[in-house]
Motif scaffolding. Structure first.
Motif, PDB file in Angstrom:
ATOM      1  N   UNK A 116       8.591 -13.036  -2.212  1.00 22.60           N
ATOM      2  CA  UNK A 116       8.862 -12.159  -3.356  1.00 22.60           C
ATOM      3  C   UNK A 116       7.409 -12.374  -4.513  1.00 22.60           C
ATOM      4  N   UNK A 117       7.133 -13.665  -4.529  1.00 22.71           N
ATOM      5  CA  UNK A 117       5.994 -14.052  -5.403  1.00 22.71           C
ATOM      6  C   UNK A 117       4.594 -13.692  -4.795  1.00 22.71           C
ATOM      7  N   UNK A 118       4.197 -12.495  -4.432  1.00 18.00           N
ATOM      8  CA  UNK A 118       3.237 -12.029  -3.594  1.00 18.00           C
ATOM      9  C   UNK A 118       2.861 -10.571  -3.897  1.00 18.00           C
ATOM     10  N   UNK A 119       1.737 -10.059  -3.675  1.00 22.63           N
ATOM     11  CA  UNK A 119       1.497  -8.768  -3.692  1.00 22.63           C
ATOM     12  C   UNK A 119       0.565  -8.231  -2.531  1.00 22.63           C
ATOM     13  N   UNK A 120       0.785  -7.277  -1.771  1.00 20.74           N
ATOM     14  CA  UNK A 120      -0.183  -6.536  -0.776  1.00 20.74           C
ATOM     15  C   UNK A 120      -1.135  -5.926  -1.662  1.00 20.74           C
ATOM     16  N   UNK A 121      -2.415  -6.433  -1.296  1.00 24.77           N
ATOM     17  CA  UNK A 121      -3.644  -5.955  -2.174  1.00 24.77           C
ATOM     18  C   UNK A 121      -4.406  -4.773  -1.335  1.00 24.77           C
ATOM     19  N   UNK A 122      -4.571  -4.998  -0.048  1.00 26.84           N
ATOM     20  CA  UNK A 122      -5.405  -4.047   0.818  1.00 26.84           C
ATOM     21  C   UNK A 122      -4.585  -3.168   1.632  1.00 26.84           C
ATOM     22  N   UNK A 123      -4.395  -2.004   1.465  1.00 24.11           N
ATOM     23  CA  UNK A 123      -3.331  -1.072   2.112  1.00 24.11           C
ATOM     24  C   UNK A 123      -4.045  -0.724   3.459  1.00 24.11           C
ATOM     25  N   UNK A 124      -5.315  -0.922   3.581  1.00 28.52           N
ATOM     26  CA  UNK A 124      -5.892  -0.317   4.894  1.00 28.52           C
ATOM     27  C   UNK A 124      -5.819  -1.251   5.982  1.00 28.52           C
ATOM     28  N   UNK A 125      -5.346  -2.562   5.839  1.00 29.61           N
ATOM     29  CA  UNK A 125      -5.230  -3.425   6.832  1.00 29.61           C
ATOM     30  C   UNK A 125      -3.726  -3.426   7.466  1.00 29.61           C
ATOM     31  N   UNK A 126      -3.633  -3.174   8.905  1.00 29.55           N
ATOM     32  CA  UNK A 126      -2.452  -3.155   9.452  1.00 29.55           C
ATOM     33  C   UNK A 126      -2.143  -4.288  10.247  1.00 29.55           C
ATOM     34  N   UNK A 127      -1.007  -5.036  10.085  1.00 27.63           N
ATOM     35  CA  UNK A 127      -0.759  -6.405  10.567  1.00 27.63           C
ATOM     36  C   UNK A 127      -0.964  -6.158  12.011  1.00 27.63           C
ATOM     37  N   UNK A 128      -0.498  -5.141  12.901  1.00 35.26           N
ATOM     38  CA  UNK A 128      -0.517  -5.400  14.304  1.00 35.26           C
ATOM     39  C   UNK A 128      -1.822  -5.262  14.957  1.00 35.26           C
ATOM     40  N   UNK A 129      -2.954  -4.763  14.104  1.00 36.43           N
ATOM     41  CA  UNK A 129      -4.334  -4.717  14.472  1.00 36.43           C
ATOM     42  C   UNK A 129      -5.095  -6.031  13.857  1.00 36.43           C
ATOM     43  N   UNK A 130      -5.042  -6.241  12.652  1.00 37.52           N
ATOM     44  CA  UNK A 130      -5.955  -7.127  11.798  1.00 37.52           C
ATOM     45  C   UNK A 130      -5.568  -8.473  12.063  1.00 37.52           C
ATOM     46  N   UNK A 131      -4.300  -8.673  12.403  1.00 38.09           N
ATOM     47  CA  UNK A 131      -3.821 -10.090  12.580  1.00 38.09           C
ATOM     48  C   UNK A 131      -3.342 -10.255  14.018  1.00 38.09           C
ATOM     49  N   UNK A 132      -2.598  -9.298  14.581  1.00 39.16           N
ATOM     50  CA  UNK A 132      -1.968  -9.697  15.799  1.00 39.16           C
ATOM     51  C   UNK A 132      -2.954  -8.958  16.952  1.00 39.16           C
ATOM     52  N   UNK A 133      -3.826  -8.658  17.046  1.00 39.26           N
ATOM     53  CA  UNK A 133      -4.330  -7.824  17.997  1.00 39.26           C
ATOM     54  C   UNK A 133      -5.025  -9.312  18.883  1.00 39.26           C
ATOM     55  N   UNK A 134      -4.552  -9.378  19.965  1.00 41.81           N
ATOM     56  CA  UNK A 134      -5.072 -10.585  20.784  1.00 41.81           C
ATOM     57  C   UNK A 134      -6.598 -11.033  20.450  1.00 41.81           C
ATOM     58  N   UNK A 135      -7.455  -9.856  20.772  1.00 39.06           N
ATOM     59  CA  UNK A 135      -8.871 -10.458  20.599  1.00 39.06           C
ATOM     60  C   UNK A 135      -8.996 -10.881  19.021  1.00 39.06           C
ATOM     61  N   UNK A 136      -8.602 -10.621  18.075  1.00 37.44           N
ATOM     62  CA  UNK A 136      -8.498 -10.941  16.513  1.00 37.44           C
ATOM     63  C   UNK A 136      -7.663 -12.270  16.648  1.00 37.44           C
TER      64      UNK A 136
END
Length: 311
Positions: free
Chosen positions: A141-161
């Motif tokens: 709860x004590x957090x804000x998403x700041x960058x709306x352009x980044x997608x979790x499935x690509x930015x974080x979870x893409x295997x190469x990343x």
């Protein structure tokens, strides 16, 4: 009148001779036939039932690709602050076609455990509500998403990343845990992603890949045994325990740099937020006072809204 005693049996009887009858041979043939047909029947049952236990697992379509999960603290009665957080989650999810699960800690029966344990139940709830989602992202709860352009499935979870960002051969609990992250882990094998701060594993933001392993992991984490230990940091210390002592969990874990998913508003407890990071977490903020979560969020509210309006 005396009768003769019957002749005594020899104490050295002749060795046993196998029967010359054909019956045992016939029986052996019958037994082979029965065994053969039994195997055929078992094989048919195996095929008709799905081939294997793995075959019974439902295929996940990935719709929605991500479910964003946040648990609201009932002890914080600042409705303006909660509205701000809720709008932040909904706008980000709508932009990327994500699902949301925004719940209160009191929605779950924790059997007297600290309310912070509700995050584990909420993630399990997300699997039940969105069985076809590919990933679940828990964000405090004590957090804000700041960058709306980044997608979790690509930015974080893409295997190469993942392979580029995961910290290998790293002590799970800093600074000197003898249990370390796997050095040979591949991105395709990762099911659980989180970060560390200066104190240990940081459970304010983490991502889990949906599937049978996710259910196993969350059920293990929420085990009544671990909740009964009364760890100082409740579910976070329980997580550190099971990650270190359960290779099945450690083998699916990727620890990533903190700013990737869990940057803090100050550097006192961990890596500090910088423009462009996906989210900011208000670490160790309070419900009231000058360092309250609401006041910390005010500093960044206009920034996230401006960023989202331009996206």
């Amino acid at each position: 009148m005396h009768y003769a005693y019957p002749p005594r049996k020899s104490s050295n009887p002749p060795p046993f001779l196998p029967r010359s009858s054909r019956i045992p041979r016939v029986r052996r043939v019958h037994l082979r036939s029965i065994a053969f047909f039994a195997l055929v029947i078992i094989g048919l049952v195996w095929i008709l039932s799905g081939g294997s236990k793995h075959g019974k697992h439902r295929i996940i379509s990935g719709k929605p690709p991500v479910v964003l999960v946040t648990v609201f603290d009932d002890r914080n009665d600042n409705s303006v602050y909660k509205k701000n957080i809720r709008e932040n989650r909904v706008q980000y999810a709508e932009k990327h076609g994500y699902g949301t699960l925004l719940v209160k800690a009191s929605d779950y029966d924790l059997n007297g455990s600290p309310s912070s344990w509700a995050k584990v139940v909420a993630m399990r709830h997300a699997i039940a509500k969105f069985p076809d989602c590919k990933y679940m992202w828990y964000l405090d709860q004590n957090a804000l998403i700041m960058n709306p352009h980044l997608k979790i499935e690509d930015y974080v979870m893409r295997p190469s990343n993942l392979e580029k960002n995961m910290l290998k051969d790293l002590p799970v609990v800093p600074p000197d845990s003898i249990i370390k992250t796997f050095s040979h882990l591949k991105g395709d094998d990762v099911e659980f992603v989180l970060s560390q701060d200066k104190e240990g594993l940081a459970s304010g933001s983490f991502i889990i890949k949906n599937g049978e392993w996710a259910k196993f992991f969350l059920d293990t984490w929420f085990d009544p045994l671990y909740r009964s230990y009364n760890f100082q940091k409740a579910e976070t210390h329980a997580l550190e325990h099971i990650v270190q002592w359960h290779p099945t969990i450690l083998s699916k874990l990727a620890i990533v740099p903190q700013r990737l998913i869990n940057a803090y508003n100050s550097d006192g407890h961990g890596a500090q937020y910088k423009d462009g990071d996906i989210a900011i977490v208000f670490a160790h903020c309070s419900n009231t006072g000058e360092k309250s979560c609401a006041k910390e969020a005010e500093r960044f509210s206009q920034q996230w809204r401006t960023s989202f309006s331009r996206a």
